[in-house]
Design an enzyme around this catalytic site. Structure first.
Site, PDB file in Angstrom:
ATOM      1  NE  ARG A   1      29.085  26.911  33.124  1.00 16.65           N
ATOM      2  CZ  ARG A   1      27.868  26.603  33.548  1.00 16.65           C
ATOM      3  NH1 ARG A   1      26.987  26.113  32.715  1.00 16.65           N
ATOM      4  NH2 ARG A   1      27.535  26.760  34.812  1.00 16.65           N
TER       5      ARG A   1
ATOM      6  CE  LYS B   1      26.177  28.943  38.534  1.00 19.66           C
ATOM      7  NZ  LYS B   1      25.409  27.677  38.397  1.00 19.66           N
TER       8      LYS B   1
ATOM      9  CE1 TYR C   1      20.827  27.880  32.338  1.00 25.29           C
ATOM     10  CE2 TYR C   1      23.208  28.149  32.338  1.00 25.29           C
ATOM     11  CZ  TYR C   1      22.073  27.555  31.828  1.00 25.29           C
ATOM     12  OH  TYR C   1      22.182  26.645  30.812  1.00 25.29           O
TER      13      TYR C   1
ATOM     14  CG  HIS D   1      18.901  28.213  38.875  1.00 26.54           C
ATOM     15  ND1 HIS D   1      18.064  27.236  38.389  1.00 26.54           N
ATOM     16  CD2 HIS D   1      20.002  28.199  38.098  1.00 26.54           C
ATOM     17  CE1 HIS D   1      18.638  26.651  37.357  1.00 26.54           C
ATOM     18  NE2 HIS D   1      19.813  27.215  37.141  1.00 26.54           N
TER      19      HIS D   1
ATOM     20  CD  GLU E   1      16.895  30.089  35.738  1.00 29.10           C
ATOM     21  OE1 GLU E   1      17.854  30.373  35.005  1.00 29.10           O
ATOM     22  OE2 GLU E   1      16.569  30.777  36.726  1.00 29.10           O
TER      23      GLU E   1
ATOM     24  CB  THR F   1      18.335  15.901  27.819  1.00 29.49           C
ATOM     25  OG1 THR F   1      17.101  16.446  27.358  1.00 29.49           O
ATOM     26  CG2 THR F   1      19.473  16.445  26.997  1.00 29.49           C
TER      27      THR F   1
ATOM     28  CG  ASP G   1      11.579   7.680  31.085  1.00 29.76           C
ATOM     29  OD1 ASP G   1      10.468   8.016  31.548  1.00 29.76           O
ATOM     30  OD2 ASP G   1      12.463   8.510  30.828  1.00 29.76           O
TER      31      ASP G   1
ATOM     32  CB  VAL H   1      14.838  10.421  37.477  1.00 30.74           C
ATOM     33  CG1 VAL H   1      13.440  10.782  37.890  1.00 30.74           C
ATOM     34  CG2 VAL H   1      14.913   8.990  37.020  1.00 30.74           C
TER      35      VAL H   1
ATOM     36  CB  VAL I   1      23.229  15.463  42.684  1.00 28.76           C
ATOM     37  CG1 VAL I   1      24.046  16.145  41.598  1.00 28.76           C
ATOM     38  CG2 VAL I   1      23.595  16.039  44.037  1.00 28.76           C
ATOM     39  CG  ASP I   2      20.473  19.480  39.132  1.00 30.76           C
ATOM     40  OD1 ASP I   2      20.050  18.313  39.118  1.00 30.76           O
ATOM     41  OD2 ASP I   2      20.376  20.239  38.159  1.00 30.76           O
TER      42      ASP I   2
ATOM     43  CG  ASN J   1      29.542  22.687  39.382  1.00 33.37           C
ATOM     44  OD1 ASN J   1      29.909  21.716  40.039  1.00 33.37           O
ATOM     45  ND2 ASN J   1      30.311  23.736  39.175  1.00 33.37           N
ATOM     46  CG  MET J   2      28.205  16.416  36.836  1.00 34.10           C
ATOM     47  SD  MET J   2      27.239  14.990  36.333  1.00 34.10           S
ATOM     48  CE  MET J   2      28.403  14.104  35.326  1.00 34.10           C
TER      49      MET J   2
END
Ligand code: NAD
Length: 366
Positions: free
Chosen positions: A15, A75, A94, A96, A118, A178, A198, A239, A269-270, A300-301
């Site tokens: 990206r 990133k 981002y 993090h 974020e 989302t 949910d 979730v 997973v993240d 990181n899909m």
């Protein structure tokens, strides 16, 4: 303002922080944009596209950082970039911070103004600069899940849409946020039967209102999850408990209750994943199998579809980039409380309380 767009140097990152359309808007507002040569190639944008939009191309990352008042990227800076950041320079990306004390210390030392995508947060508590990546991941989850349901890659050998005379595949989605809604939309579009769970009744009512009748909502609890995993072919984990590890809604023992070749795509997973057996994988080696259940857990899909991800991300970042460039960070953050939430480290001082708590520091300057 002079705005710089460096090439991302973190491995497997295709990206880029700004598209030629973004450059065009900034130049129209009388700003200067420097783009590092090759910065957009991973996303299908070439130097000539940026030049046509009004940018100047610079050869090296050092030149981009040295000449710019504001750096716009994707990133967090990696070690090689730490010393390139100058006092007072805005870095909009981002970060993090909670996941790296070394990065946090380096940014304090740089005395730059770090505005993190974020943590930009609106009054309803939504995170507008994270949403597009969840949209990408939710839609991709079905594309990947459909692929791994094929027999040669150890799936159940089920075509999600079925064919005349054969029932469609069944998709179970955990979480109607989302990721979950975008996944449901894609799966429903393919003709699959979808069950979405949910704990938030508002979300379930919304899904029930907008989705076709082959998307069924149910309350999320262990009883329902145990029942559905036995009859669904593809399970999507979407979730999120804000700021916490995702709950293990599918435990190790439950894998035995699934049919061989069932596929789990744990998008969460993240945040540790919502399946006990989840561990992060990469695009190079995205799946592993436990108890005949295929696990796809790429952290990181969106990285696999950099064109779509770049455009989706820059669609939402550009209005803030323009505000920062037009007004400077102080006035822009004074006027826009959503953007102000993105301020994490300002000229050597941590201004985002969570970072201090995460590292158990006593003061804002470590
Ligand atoms: N792997 C990737 O590349 C990637 C990309 C983007 C997002 N993500 C991750 O995907 C996850 C979901 O993101 P999102 O934007 O959809 O979040 P979101 O906040 O929009 O949705 C999360 C949903 O989970 C629901 N939920 C909470 N507890 C639940 C339970 N016990 N059972 C069922 N549902 C429950 C919430 O009510 C909410 O509707 C996050 O962890 C996010 O970081 C991963």
């Amino acid at each position: 303002m002079i705005v710089g767009v460096p090439k991302e140097i973190k491995s497997s990152e295709g990206r880029v922080g700004m598209t030629p359309a973004g450059v065009f808007e900034l130049v129209k507002n009388y700003h200067t944009v420097y783009v590092q040569s090759g910065a957009g190639e991973g996303s299908g944008f070439f130097d000539k596209d940026y030049q046509q939009a009004g940018a100047t191309i610079l050869d090296t990352i050092e030149q981009v950082y040295a000449k710019s008042d504001m750096i716009v990227k994707v990133k967090e800076p990696i070690a090689k970039e730490y010393d390139l950041i100058q006092e007072g320079q805005i870095v909009f990306t981002y970060f993090h911070f909670a996941s790296s004390e070394a990065l946090t210390q380096a940014m304090i030392k740089s005395k730059g103004v770090c505005i993190a995508y974020e943590t930009v947060e609106d009054e309803e508590g939504t995170l507008p600069l994270l949403t597009p990546m969840s949209e990408v991941a939710g839609r991709m989850a079905i594309q990947q899940g459909a692929k791994y349901l094929e027999k040669p890659v150890k799936g159940r050998g089920v075509l999600l849409g079925g064919v005349p005379g054969v029932a469609p595949g069944r998709v179970l989605i955990l979480g109607a946020g989302t990721v979950g809604i975008q996944a449901a939309k894609m799966a429903a579009g393919l003709g699959a039967h979808v069950t979405i769970l949910d704990v938030n009744m508002k979300r379930l009512r919304y899904v029930n209102d907008i989705m076709p009748s082959h998307v069924v909502t149910e309350f999320s609890n262990e009883f329902n999850i145990r029942k559905h995993i036995q009859s669904h072919d593809l399970i999507i984990g979407g979730v999120l408990l804000k700021g916490a590890k995702a709950p293990n809604l599918i435990t190790r023992d439950m894998l035995k209750e699934m049919r061989p070749g069932t596929v789990i795509v744990d998008v969460a997973v993240d945040q540790g994943g919502c399946v006990e057996t989840t561990k992060p994988t990469t695009h190079g080696n995205p799946t592993y199998i436990i108890d005949d259940v295929v696990h796809y857990c790429v952290a990181n899909m969106p990285g696999a579809v950099p064109y779509t991800s770049t455009v989706a991300l820059t669609n939402v970042t550009l209005p803030y980039v323009l505000k920062l460039a037009n007004m400077g960070w102080r006035s822009a953050c004074n006027l826009d409380k959503t953007l102000a939430k993105g301020l994490n480290i300002v000229e050597g001082e941590v201004v985002y309380e969570e970072i201090i708590k995460t590292f158990h520091w006593e003061s804002a300057v470590a």
